[in-house]
Design a protein around this motif. Structure first.
Motif, PDB file in Angstrom:
ATOM      1  N   LEU A   1       0.828  -1.212   0.000  1.00 55.37           N
ATOM      2  CA  LEU A   1       0.000   0.000   0.000  1.00 55.37           C
ATOM      3  C   LEU A   1       0.860   1.259   0.000  1.00 55.37           C
ATOM      4  O   LEU A   1       0.563   2.229  -0.703  1.00 55.37           O
ATOM      5  CB  LEU A   1      -0.933  -0.008   1.216  1.00 55.37           C
ATOM      6  CG  LEU A   1      -2.088  -1.021   1.187  1.00 55.37           C
ATOM      7  CD1 LEU A   1      -2.795  -1.064   2.547  1.00 55.37           C
ATOM      8  CD2 LEU A   1      -3.079  -0.672   0.089  1.00 55.37           C
ATOM      9  N   ASP A   2       1.929   1.239   0.800  1.00 52.79           N
ATOM     10  CA  ASP A   2       2.831   2.390   0.837  1.00 52.79           C
ATOM     11  C   ASP A   2       3.520   2.591  -0.511  1.00 52.79           C
ATOM     12  O   ASP A   2       3.739   3.725  -0.948  1.00 52.79           O
ATOM     13  CB  ASP A   2       3.877   2.210   1.937  1.00 52.79           C
ATOM     14  CG  ASP A   2       3.277   2.354   3.327  1.00 52.79           C
ATOM     15  OD1 ASP A   2       2.156   2.881   3.440  1.00 52.79           O
ATOM     16  OD2 ASP A   2       3.923   1.908   4.306  1.00 52.79           O
ATOM     17  N   LYS A   3       3.855   1.480  -1.159  1.00 54.71           N
ATOM     18  CA  LYS A   3       4.498   1.565  -2.474  1.00 54.71           C
ATOM     19  C   LYS A   3       3.551   2.204  -3.488  1.00 54.71           C
ATOM     20  O   LYS A   3       3.957   3.064  -4.279  1.00 54.71           O
ATOM     21  CB  LYS A   3       4.905   0.162  -2.929  1.00 54.71           C
ATOM     22  CG  LYS A   3       5.747   0.122  -4.191  1.00 54.71           C
ATOM     23  CD  LYS A   3       6.142  -1.307  -4.510  1.00 54.71           C
ATOM     24  CE  LYS A   3       7.004  -1.367  -5.770  1.00 54.71           C
ATOM     25  NZ  LYS A   3       8.320  -0.736  -5.571  1.00 54.71           N
ATOM     26  N   ILE A   4       2.288   1.776  -3.447  1.00 54.78           N
ATOM     27  CA  ILE A   4       1.291   2.357  -4.358  1.00 54.78           C
ATOM     28  C   ILE A   4       1.093   3.842  -4.057  1.00 54.78           C
ATOM     29  O   ILE A   4       1.045   4.684  -4.956  1.00 54.78           O
ATOM     30  CB  ILE A   4      -0.051   1.606  -4.227  1.00 54.78           C
ATOM     31  CG1 ILE A   4       0.099   0.168  -4.741  1.00 54.78           C
ATOM     32  CG2 ILE A   4      -1.154   2.319  -5.014  1.00 54.78           C
ATOM     33  CD1 ILE A   4      -1.093  -0.709  -4.461  1.00 54.78           C
ATOM     34  N   LYS A   5       0.996   4.168  -2.766  1.00 56.89           N
ATOM     35  CA  LYS A   5       0.799   5.569  -2.359  1.00 56.89           C
ATOM     36  C   LYS A   5       1.982   6.435  -2.788  1.00 56.89           C
ATOM     37  O   LYS A   5       1.802   7.536  -3.321  1.00 56.89           O
ATOM     38  CB  LYS A   5       0.629   5.641  -0.841  1.00 56.89           C
ATOM     39  CG  LYS A   5       0.260   7.027  -0.334  1.00 56.89           C
ATOM     40  CD  LYS A   5       0.345   7.084   1.190  1.00 56.89           C
ATOM     41  CE  LYS A   5      -0.601   6.076   1.832  1.00 56.89           C
ATOM     42  NZ  LYS A   5      -0.549   6.164   3.312  1.00 56.89           N
TER      43      LYS A   5
END
Length: 208
Positions: free
Chosen positions: A156-160
């Protein structure tokens, strides 16, 4: 003091990722329910095939020397590889749904195994399932959930970060992931030792 720091860090991690743990647990429980119902609605032919396999397994377990080393390496293949796969999926953009699928499959395996054992042996099957399946899974399940949540958070952090144009990670974040992997593998190793050397001996004693 150091122990308190570990406890505080784990507590903080669970609080920060509470809903991810809920989602992971939901998929795991859904898998267990699906495993139970798939056993319930199996055809008699399939049940007979599984019953024959189960009976042959019981005969081998009670009549021959337990191959603890073989069980050990099989347990490593089945569990350590899953943990590495979960963490690998965490660094990909499509990792989140696949991680949840792994949780679902793990739950399905547990539900099906317990349901099948009870169906074959009745009340004795329940005791056999509790002794043969649950002890190591008490260790495996929290580890899989922990690895899943850490990986989902990473994904999720990578996508964000990608959406907001941030393409680099702090060194401290990479260190935390490495420490998490090492810690979870260490704990899983305890379950592997139990599955390989403790559980088979207890099962053999009870079956004899």
């Amino acid at each position: 003091m150091r122990d308190n720091n570990y406890v505080n860090a784990i507590t903080q991690h669970i609080q920060n990722n509470f809903w991810l743990y809920i989602v992971s647990l939901l998929f795991l429980c859904t898998g267990i329910v699906l495993g139970i119902y798939s056993m319930k609605y199996m055809s008699e032919v399939d049940k007979l095939d599984l019953s024959n396999y189960f009976n042959s397994f019981i005969e081998i377990l009670t009549s021959k020397e337990i191959n603890n080393k073989g069980i050990f390496f099989e347990a490593i293949k089945n569990n350590i590889s899953v943990i590495f796969l979960i963490f690998f999926l965490g660094i990909t953009f499509v990792g989140l749904p696949l991680i949840l699928l792994i949780n679902l499959i793990k739950g399905f395996t547990i539900g099906f195994t317990i349901s099948f054992t009870i169906d074959m042996l009745g009340g004795k099957g329940l005791a056999l399932a509790l002794i043969g399946v649950m002890p190591q899974n008490i260790i495996y399940i929290p580890c899989i959930m922990g690895a899943s949540v850490i990986s989902m958070r990473t994904s999720l952090d990578k996508i964000k970060n990608n959406l907001f144009g941030k393409r680099s990670y702090a060194i401290s974040e990479n260190k935390n992931i490495i420490v998490s992997i090492a810690t979870i593998i260490l704990i899983v190793s305890l379950g592997i030792l139990m599955e390989s050397y403790v559980t088979p001996s207890i099962l053999k004693y009870l079956l004899q």
